[in-house]
Design an enzyme around this catalytic site. Sequence first.
Site, PDB file in Angstrom:
ATOM      1  N   ILE A   1       4.916   3.758   2.197  1.00  0.00           N
ATOM      2  CA  ILE A   1       4.352   2.500   1.754  1.00  0.00           C
ATOM      3  C   ILE A   1       4.215   1.628   3.004  1.00  0.00           C
ATOM      4  CG2 ILE A   1       5.400   2.747  -0.542  1.00  0.00           C
ATOM      5  CD1 ILE A   1       6.844   0.077   0.172  1.00  0.00           C
ATOM      6  N   GLU A   2       3.280   0.703   2.967  1.00  0.00           N
ATOM      7  CA  GLU A   2       2.972  -0.069   4.165  1.00  0.00           C
ATOM      8  C   GLU A   2       2.775  -1.544   3.845  1.00  0.00           C
ATOM      9  OE1 GLU A   2      -0.354   1.341   6.472  1.00  0.00           O
ATOM     10  OE2 GLU A   2       0.016  -0.145   8.043  1.00  0.00           O
ATOM     11  N   GLN A   3       3.375  -2.364   4.702  1.00  0.00           N
ATOM     12  CA  GLN A   3       3.077  -3.795   4.722  1.00  0.00           C
ATOM     13  C   GLN A   3       2.037  -3.943   5.828  1.00  0.00           C
ATOM     14  OE1 GLN A   3       6.421  -6.256   5.784  1.00  0.00           O
ATOM     15  NE2 GLN A   3       5.295  -8.166   5.491  1.00  0.00           N
TER      16      GLN A   3
ATOM     17  N   ALA B   1       0.854  -1.183   0.000  1.00  0.00           N
ATOM     18  CA  ALA B   1       0.000   0.000   0.000  1.00  0.00           C
ATOM     19  C   ALA B   1       0.890   1.233   0.000  1.00  0.00           C
ATOM     20  CB  ALA B   1      -0.899   0.005   1.233  1.00  0.00           C
TER      21      ALA B   1
END
Length: 284
Positions: free
Chosen positions: A216-218, A114
């Site tokens: 950004i994301e995990q 994301a």
Amino acid sequence: MWSFGRQLLVGSLAVWSAAAELSFSAQSVHADGEVRVLSNTDFNPVPPRQRWQHNAHRHNATWKETRDLVSYSGSWCGASQHSTRAEKIVNAYGSFTTPNLKLRKGLPAPQYAAAWVGIDGAECKQALLQAGVTTVVNSNGGQSSWAWWQWFPEASYEISTKSLPIKAGDWVSVNVTAQTDTEGLLTVTNLSKGFRVDIEINRGPRLCRIDSEWLIEQFYENEGPQVSLGQFDDIWFMDATSTTERGKNIGVDGAAMVYLQNDKEEVVCKAERYDDSTFYVYGP
Ligand SMILES: *[C@@H]1O[C@H](CO)[C@@H](O)[C@H](O)[C@H]1NC(C)=O
Ligand SMILES: *[C@@H]1O[C@H](CO)[C@@H](O)[C@H](O)[C@H]1NC(C)=O
Ligand SMILES: *[C@@H]1O[C@H](CO)[C@@H](O)[C@H](O)[C@H]1NC(C)=O
């Protein structure tokens, strides 16, 4: 600009927000000027997560080049800026590419990434107003993307791709505004076609308006485990700025560059500043 009927969504969305009374209304605007009021069928609510997604316990701040602070996160990668309660943030803006993914070897599919822009959620842990895009890559290598917004800890809402078509690698811009601690305006724009969605939100969970992020994301699945992070092409964030109540513009100079570590504490994503409004994230 916000003259469209807000009554449309309020009732139907109360199911996810009965306790807190958050309500919102939205419109889509085409490059040709056509404006369409969006209804609940344009959004897919995802129930709120039970826990804070950003595990800050891995934070280990060190000064790099005497200017940018590096911190470590178990789920975030990018830039995190900070202001003070005396100089509250009203806006965070940035444009970036929608994650373009390949399957990362040795990890189960599907895999995700994301990318988003938001206000609060770092030092201010009680709330986070954010909007962005997510890409998923499936076991056959095919990928799809969609836009979403969330006022944490409330539910997140996926924006239907009919209302806002998104494809991996395309440029989007996200404009997050919090005029007060509980009122927000979000705009997600497809820069390729000048196609955008505007969302006006009322009675959101109280913000501090002291952090802004471009990340950004995990992320964590709803009440589930953390998703596998797909192998992503470098993602550039441009025009990354936030504005304070007094009209001061703050870029990413002096922002924390947040590096993402996996469970083995290996760094899997780094952020590298280019100039005050530009940086990129990259990883193995
Ligand atoms: C924190 O950063 C310092 C300096 O880079 C490093 O020596 C140390 O091992 C780090 N600690 C952790 C837990 O990552
Ligand atoms: C923008 O819209 C075009 C067509 O309308 C679509 O092909 C493209 O994927 C979209 N890009 C984004 C980032 O939304
Ligand atoms: C972001 O939205 C706010 C509120 O509508 C607006 O004042 C501002 O100009 C927008 N910023 C950009 C860069 O479009």
